[in-house]
Design an enzyme around this catalytic site. Sequence first.
Site, PDB file in Angstrom:
ATOM      1  N   CYS A 290      55.823  34.826  24.711  1.00  0.00           N
ATOM      2  CA  CYS A 290      55.670  34.346  26.083  1.00  0.00           C
ATOM      3  C   CYS A 290      54.177  34.054  26.256  1.00  0.00           C
ATOM      4  O   CYS A 290      53.509  33.711  25.292  1.00  0.00           O
ATOM      5  CB  CYS A 290      56.196  35.372  27.083  1.00  0.00           C
ATOM      6  SG  CYS A 290      55.405  36.981  26.951  1.00  0.00           S
TER       7      CYS A 290
ATOM      8  N   HIS B 224       0.811  -1.216   0.000  1.00  0.00           N
ATOM      9  CA  HIS B 224       0.000   0.000   0.000  1.00  0.00           C
ATOM     10  C   HIS B 224       0.852   1.277   0.000  1.00  0.00           C
ATOM     11  O   HIS B 224       0.321   2.378  -0.152  1.00  0.00           O
ATOM     12  CB  HIS B 224      -0.924   0.024   1.221  1.00  0.00           C
ATOM     13  CG  HIS B 224      -0.199   0.272   2.506  1.00  0.00           C
ATOM     14  ND1 HIS B 224       0.639  -0.658   3.087  1.00  0.00           N
ATOM     15  CD2 HIS B 224      -0.166   1.362   3.329  1.00  0.00           C
ATOM     16  CE1 HIS B 224       1.143  -0.166   4.190  1.00  0.00           C
ATOM     17  NE2 HIS B 224       0.665   1.057   4.378  1.00  0.00           N
TER      18      HIS B 224
END
Length: 823
Positions: free
Chosen positions: A194, A60
């Site tokens: 640094c 279906h």
Amino acid sequence: MKKIIIYSPCDGNIQEIEKLNDGVFSTKALGDGFYIEPKTFDIKSIFEKSVITQIFHTKHAFYIKSDEGPIALIHMGLNTVKLDGKPFSFMVGENESVDINKSIVKINVIDNENIDFVTPIVFDSTENKDYKFVIEKTGEVKQGEQIGYMYFDVEEVVNYEKQIVSNKNQFENIALEINKYVGTSNNYNNFYNCMTRLRMDIVDKSLVDLEAIKKVNKVKGVIWNGQELQIIFGGVVVKVKDELSKIQSSKTEKSFGKNKKNFKEIVFGFISGVMVPVIPVLMAAGLMTAIRAILIQSNVIEDVKLSYGSNPKYLTDYSIASGVVYILCQTGLSIVGIYFCYSTIVYLKGNGVMGIFIGLTLSSHFLFNGMSWELFTIGTFSVKLQAYNSSVLPMIIAGFIYFYLDKWVKNWMPAAVDIVFRHLLVYAVTVLAIFFVMGPIFGLIEIGVYKIIEYFGYIPYGIGTALLGFLWQILVLTGVHTVIGNIVILATNATGNDSGLYLTMAFAVMGQVGAAIGVAIRSKNNKVRNLAISSIPAGLFGITEPIIYSVNLPKGKPFIYGCIGGAVGGLIRGFFSLNASAVGGAGLLRVTAVIDSGWLSAVEYLIICFISIAASMILVILFYEERINEKKETFSLIRKLQSLFKSTKKDYKNDLISLKSNLEKVLSKENLTRIKSFESVYIKSLNMEQNQELIHKKINLLEEKRIVMIKKIKEKVKIEKINIVIQKYKNKLEDLTKALQLNKSTIKESRKWLESLQDQYMLLIEDFIKSVNNLDISIFKNNFYNVIHSFDISYELSAKQDVTYNYKVKRGLIKNEKKQLSI
């Protein structure tokens, strides 16, 4: 925008799916779409080209997938599932290709006149990416007629991708601008970073456009320190530096000048350039070691102890989990020297790969686990050719030897043989120099240091172990601690008595932990605080490298206070007369070394650990200051001047009283309060910027995730949720940006006021220096400069000036005054 045309599957009447009123399809629970009331019952494809992906066993309904991506469910009739497929005759099978002209299924309505075959057609929301359906025609249609389209918003994705690319490229653009405004790479010899600054050795200052640099995105400030240009970026400095490195490596420009640096600049440059890149390794490995210690004590994994003697114990003799965790820890710390060798050579602009090669050789696995050759003996102590896998100093020296030797050989070796022999020669000489020259020298140093430390164990009342507690972390910096520590461990294992030395090593570690805790409490800088906090867990389990190299040593005084904490621990140990009876774990887990003596000894050990932590922590909290107090330090300098003037022939008392009075006005209570208020606002601004950066990262990650979901067919609901979260963060970011702009406006005004105050202060100092005409005290100018610029130096907005006043300088000043007065 990409469109996919949708065609009618048959003749009939088409309407929007929500008008179906079936309670399922009409709610769009199965996806958006349409429905058709068929007038012809030969169902064909709704896509130009497609494939049947699934046919329901009751026939279906079926799924059909367009060759361009979208999937549709065609459901023939609302209650046809109970017909068991009788009305439906499929003309094709699963995985078969179809088009708008090919029949897929025919419906027999003659035998099923009472059945309503109204057909919903929906586009599954779980399968159709971010496609959207638009219905263009409703009502009567013919099969194959265009009734709408689906679209995929490619432009939206492209916009997101452009935004992400833009975010990723921003640091490349910043680096390009910096390179341009400093006079291109011809105008700087070296650069490194640094924690917050990009530092560049400039050749010609006149070529640097400071104003342009200040306007570059992310730049928070610019400072000159001699010939070194320091550009403050904050935490993103690593990304800028990496992009600048790419620019450098893609060019062949050569610098045309050299800058002279004083010893202090060289040392601090070296610490930043060599140590900082290794910190992530130390942090990761240190924390992993802490986790491993917990897992071992919890009996989750075994304590891996390898041996290769008569009763060998290999890594594979342990469980997989134990072995893998061991590898994760030891790769970082057991061969830490390699990283320092590599970092040293890279800092010197040498071949980093050769640094790894040399480091690996000096850490040769053939020499691991105590295996070595004896070179000679002094008494009972032998000097050996051995591995330097966990030693820092020998590896750094190896890096220096390699770089400068390679530079020298390159100057005289003929080009024809250079590529073949230079690297071999330099490599061999460097390695052999460490093994046979530097190694024995370090061996002799170790003999001397060990004999001294051994003597410490016999000094009564804990005084000897207090000295060891103070010195132990200093020895860690040299790498000598490894050999000495092993000797102490062997002696403890053999005799069951360590004379307090073995335990004191752990107390020295706890001292550094306490200092880091103190820094975390005292620091107003979020970055420093977070770095300190993240390094503490590793320290508690005996790994101090992350604490030393990332927090305490760069700050200076906290490292000394940590050493004092270790000394206190050693002293208290003497009071308890606590000795190890066996070899135990590291850090807090070294409690296992005293458990054999009873639980009271274990409690005593832990008490001393916490006393060591508390001692250094309290010292840092009480005496460590991230920035000096302007008024306190000003009067301290005035007292130094008073002391100097007592030794001079001319009386400068009135001049000094006048200076003090004028400086008190500048440093009034009101002005000092305003400086503190400014500092609070500035810290708040720094925290906001940090949060801003985090939100940007979260938004970028979410946008990247969204693009992936759009491309890989994900639920529309999930994408919408991500959009909601992104918008939430964008709103938060907008609010934060507005608050930051207001803060910056306040900061700008306060900074202008502070600069004016600093100028007043320095003008008084300069006038005073001029008034003392027979005594050249201009050397004090830098001292006073550092005091009044305490705020901006602390937050890296200005560079600290060198100060050189000492007893020798004092005598020279007095001598010069006598000469001036005699003329």
